[in-house]
Design an enzyme around this catalytic site. Sequence first.
Site, PDB file in Angstrom:
ATOM      1  NE  ARG A 102      -3.982  -2.054   2.010  1.00  0.00           N
ATOM      2  CZ  ARG A 102      -3.734  -3.108   2.770  1.00  0.00           C
ATOM      3  NH1 ARG A 102      -2.706  -3.087   3.602  1.00  0.00           N
ATOM      4  NH2 ARG A 102      -4.504  -4.157   2.703  1.00  0.00           N
ATOM      5  CE  LYS A 124      -1.235  13.372 -15.374  1.00  0.00           C
ATOM      6  NZ  LYS A 124      -1.651  13.564 -16.785  1.00  0.00           N
ATOM      7  CD  GLU A 166       6.997  15.264 -24.208  1.00  0.00           C
ATOM      8  OE1 GLU A 166       6.388  16.328 -23.957  1.00  0.00           O
ATOM      9  OE2 GLU A 166       6.419  14.177 -24.375  1.00  0.00           O
ATOM     10  CE  LYS A 199       5.077  17.079 -15.838  1.00  0.00           C
ATOM     11  NZ  LYS A 199       5.120  15.769 -16.451  1.00  0.00           N
ATOM     12  CD  GLU A 209      -4.443  15.907 -17.401  1.00  0.00           C
ATOM     13  OE1 GLU A 209      -3.472  15.298 -16.924  1.00  0.00           O
ATOM     14  OE2 GLU A 209      -4.812  15.804 -18.570  1.00  0.00           O
ATOM     15  NE  ARG A 214      -0.029  16.733 -14.658  1.00  0.00           N
ATOM     16  CZ  ARG A 214       0.585  16.110 -13.681  1.00  0.00           C
ATOM     17  NH1 ARG A 214       0.187  16.267 -12.435  1.00  0.00           N
ATOM     18  NH2 ARG A 214       1.619  15.320 -13.930  1.00  0.00           N
ATOM     19  CG  ASN A 218      -1.916  15.563 -23.000  1.00  0.00           C
ATOM     20  OD1 ASN A 218      -2.011  14.670 -23.833  1.00  0.00           O
ATOM     21  ND2 ASN A 218      -1.640  15.334 -21.739  1.00  0.00           N
ATOM     22  CG  HIS A 221       1.021  14.701 -25.772  1.00  0.00           C
ATOM     23  ND1 HIS A 221       1.810  15.808 -25.955  1.00  0.00           N
ATOM     24  CD2 HIS A 221       1.779  13.829 -25.057  1.00  0.00           C
ATOM     25  CE1 HIS A 221       2.988  15.617 -25.375  1.00  0.00           C
ATOM     26  NE2 HIS A 221       2.995  14.420 -24.810  1.00  0.00           N
ATOM     27  CG  HIS A 225      -1.050  10.070 -26.750  1.00  0.00           C
ATOM     28  ND1 HIS A 225      -1.631  10.775 -25.717  1.00  0.00           N
ATOM     29  CD2 HIS A 225       0.222   9.814 -26.348  1.00  0.00           C
ATOM     30  CE1 HIS A 225      -0.749  10.950 -24.742  1.00  0.00           C
ATOM     31  NE2 HIS A 225       0.385  10.382 -25.096  1.00  0.00           N
ATOM     32  CG  HIS A 238       6.002  10.163 -26.209  1.00  0.00           C
ATOM     33  ND1 HIS A 238       4.636  10.049 -26.388  1.00  0.00           N
ATOM     34  CD2 HIS A 238       6.194  11.274 -25.454  1.00  0.00           C
ATOM     35  CE1 HIS A 238       4.040  11.047 -25.746  1.00  0.00           C
ATOM     36  NE2 HIS A 238       4.963  11.802 -25.166  1.00  0.00           N
TER      37      HIS A 238
END
Length: 333
Positions: A102, A124, A166, A199, A209, A214, A218, A221, A225, A238
């Site tokens: 946990r 994240k 990026e 960032k 987000e 946030r 993206n 993206h 993506h 990427h």
Amino acid sequence: VIIRHQNGSYPVSFVRWSELDELLPDNYVVLTDAEVAALWKLPGKRPVVTIPAGEASKDGATFLQCHSDLAKLGLRRQGGIIAIGGGVVGDLGGFVAATYQRGVGFIQIPTTLLAMVDSSVGGKVAIDLPEGKNLVGAFYPPQAVYVALETLASLSEREYRSGLAEALKYGFIGDPDLLDILKKGHLTESTVARCIAEKQRVVEADEFETLGVRATLNYGHTVGHALEQLTGYADLKHGEAISIGMVVEAELGEFLAVTEPGTADVVREILSEAGLPVDHPLLKSADELIEVMRRDKKGRGTELAFSFLLRIGECKLFNKVDHSRVREFLIGR
Ligand SMILES: NC(=O)c1ccc[n+]([C@@H]2O[C@H](COP(=O)([O-])OP(=O)(O)OC[C@H]3O[C@@H](n4cnc5c(N)ncnc54)[C@H](O)[C@@H]3O)[C@@H](O)[C@H]2O)c1
Ligand SMILES: [Zn+2]
């Protein structure tokens, strides 16, 4: 740099590789991938869990295997994980740290440019499912991030450029001066710190987000993506996919009259100068692309979501973009 989050804060520090052993707690286990382990002498005598290099390791099987390995090593709740590697090791290691008993300690040591400027900051963590990337995960900020810039020396030119995409993104969405600095080439500590600061600005304003802030990270993206997914994550890195995505989304933004005219030309020129791709044959397959873009996590209902540049240096989320207008744009392109 100190990054603040809901439950506290963590430092991002620039260190030398040789200093790491002393900085790291003794009762932690190192998680890394086989490529990094072969290139860099891992700090100290801590137990090491090594996963195969590459995105395929961000899966459920490897995730559970890591848990088993940690249990066999007898890692206790007072201990933790030191993730040394790129975004794959960081995302997987963070999610393992969030869930092992946990939750145990978590320290990130990013060794790719992408991981330094992007994935190691912001909390994240995730693994992929066959149904899509990053579908299982958590917000689990690290206790500390240590950046040893020397590690970039062994990075392939292609991986380096992928990370550069990026870094340039931060210039496009919020820090135009960064574009001039990055254009001059050589990446210094202050340049990487500037990317991390951008960032930080965004994640501190909208940690979970929920406010649309946030989501500006993206930019590029939604299309990027979709291209990654349609090519099976095989032929595009990427950063390469989002480079193409940033150009196309700037063009689309101009088409929809939300992006200042001329912006896409600037974006395209900067990215191609940096040796990044700016177009892809799959962009001709409008219906396929739209189908995939509809599943984007930023979206609401059935419309499409994009973070569009308003101009160079300013970005905003639009989450109800009419797909028929996007189809019209793609077909006419
Ligand atoms: N959590 C976030 O906020 C966030 C943000 C962006 C990306 N990501 C995730 O990051 C991942 C991509 O990260 P990545 O581009 O670092 O990929 P990666 O971790 O697969 O690293 C790329 C390759 O470089 C190798 N490598 C790592 N460090 C090296 C070094 N110093 N020298 C030589 N080779 C080295 C790795 O072994 C790997 O083969 C994706 O899974 C993406 O979803 C997460
Ligand atoms: Zn990205």
